[in-house]
Design an enzyme around this catalytic site. Structure first.
Site, PDB file in Angstrom:
ATOM      1  N   ARG A  28       0.845  -1.192   0.000  1.00 38.25           N
ATOM      2  CA  ARG A  28       0.000   0.000   0.000  1.00 38.25           C
ATOM      3  C   ARG A  28       0.881   1.243   0.000  1.00 38.25           C
ATOM      4  O   ARG A  28       1.973   1.239   0.584  1.00 38.25           O
ATOM      5  CB  ARG A  28      -0.891   0.033   1.256  1.00 38.25           C
ATOM      6  N   HIS A  68      -1.282   0.905  -9.775  1.00 39.50           N
ATOM      7  CA  HIS A  68      -2.013   0.025  -8.855  1.00 39.50           C
ATOM      8  C   HIS A  68      -2.730  -1.085  -9.639  1.00 39.50           C
ATOM      9  O   HIS A  68      -3.957  -1.237  -9.567  1.00 39.50           O
ATOM     10  CB  HIS A  68      -3.007   0.825  -7.998  1.00 39.50           C
TER      11      HIS A  68
END
Ligand code: NAP
Ligand code: GLV
Length: 315
Positions: free
Chosen positions: A230, A278
């Site tokens: 993350r 992502h």
């Protein structure tokens, strides 16, 4: 009798027909409706499939039985201070998700070892930038932080290519050919041994900002970095400073604190930093719907669900 409702908030409202089709194909005994559909009676909602629901919404569904996260990481759900903690929260752990992550990590590690960014920059400038490629996989130690669903699969794939693989997790692991380091006490030894460091940790208070100068100071000079965990786990300014100081040789980052990465950010153009949007592991909707349909059937039969979020552990 009316079928229970599954509310979906994943991929935008335009994706609803696709979700409905895939759940129907999977034989799910639910009515699939959009998250903000004003015609849905909150008391009819038994399941939700969500990414980033507005805080305070889930606790207003009185008959909710299971929360399905539409990703493997559920930090975008658990940040809701009113999250109903007694309701199982299931992480998206399809076999295809781990396979995709393993493939991405393998690509990222190979691209770092082969210096793919340098070659791409040279090609864009039509420059014949000859250099010798060193080292090989058996001479390279890849250290994976987080040996869970994703990390263990990536470790096995890298082993199969001949890389030396080590891993760091909270508890010790038995993965063939992979040396396991566990807990804070073994973290520095793990970091000192890695030549490519891969982060596959979940977002927790302990992992927030972990990829920053104090950790980089524990690495060998010239270690390469991959972050697929993350964005909250990395301090991007520290990564760029470590690249400029050659503490880090190069990096591949798939996740960012602010997504999309803002226009003009120096990370976009750094010659030894590869940015991806992502995309490391996002199983297609068909695969996720089939998986959730299977879990709904298990829940309806009274069976325990796998891969549930542990509130005490934080992942
Ligand atoms: P997981 O199965 O829960 O595995 C998490 C691993 O991290 C476990 O091995 C755990 O140790 C370890 N860990 C947690 N806290 C730790 C700590 N403080 N110190 C050391 N080790 C720690 O999760 P997963 O399914 O593999 O997914 C990992 C993360 O990848 C997700 O949370 C998400 O953020 C990210 N992700 C990103 C993408 C993308 O597209 N970029 C896609 C999917 C997932 P134990 O095994 O000892 O518990
Ligand atoms: C994506 O980031 C996921 O957590 O699945």
């Amino acid at each position: 009798m009316a079928r229970p409702v599954l509310l979906v908030k994943s991929g935008g409202e335009a994706a609803l027909p696709e979700w409905q089709r895939h759940f129907a194909e999977a034989g799910a005994a639910v009515e699939v409706r959009w998250w903000d559909d004003p015609a849905v009676d909150p008391a009819s909602v038994r399941y939700v499939l969500v990414w980033d629901p507005e805080p305070g919404r889930l606790c207003r569904l009185p008959e909710l039985r299971v929360i399905f996260g539409s990703g493997a990481g559920v930090d975008f759900i658990t940040r809701d201070p009113d999250l109903p903690r007694h309701i199982p929260l299931v992480r998206m752990a399809t076999p295809g998700a781990a396979q995709r992550m393993g493939e991405y990590v393998t690509w990222a590690v190979l691209s770092l070892v082969k210096n793919a960014r340098r070659m791409a920059i040279a090609q864009a400038a039509a420059a014949w930038d000859y250099f010798e490629l060193e080292p090989t996989a058996p001479a390279t130690t890849v250290g994976i932080m987080g040996l869970g669903h994703m990390g263990a699969t990536a470790a096995r794939m890298l082993r199969a290519l001949g890389f030396r693989v080590i891993g760091w997790s909270r508890t010790r692991k038995e993965i063939e050919g992979v040396r396991s380091f566990a807990g804070e006490a073994e973290r520095d030894a793990f970091l000192a041994a890695a030549q490519v460091l891969v982060c596959l940790l979940p977002a927790t208070p302990e992992t927030r900002g972990i990829l920053s100068k104090p950790l980089f100071d524990r690495l060998r000079d010239g270690t390469a970095l991959v972050n697929v965990g993350r964005g909250s786990q990395q301090k991007l300014d520290d990564i760029i400073a470590a690249l400029d100081a050659r503490k880090l040789s190069a990096a591949v980052l798939d996740v960012f604190e602010q997504e999309p990465l803002p226009d003009g950010h120096p990370a976009w153009s750094h010659p030894r930093l590869t940015v991806t949007p992502h995309v490391a592991s996002l199983p297609p909707r068909r695969e996720r719907a089939a998986h959730v349909a299977q879990l709904i059937a298990m829940h309806e039969r009274g069976e325990a669900l796998p891969n549930t979020y542990d509130h005490a552990r934080g992942y």
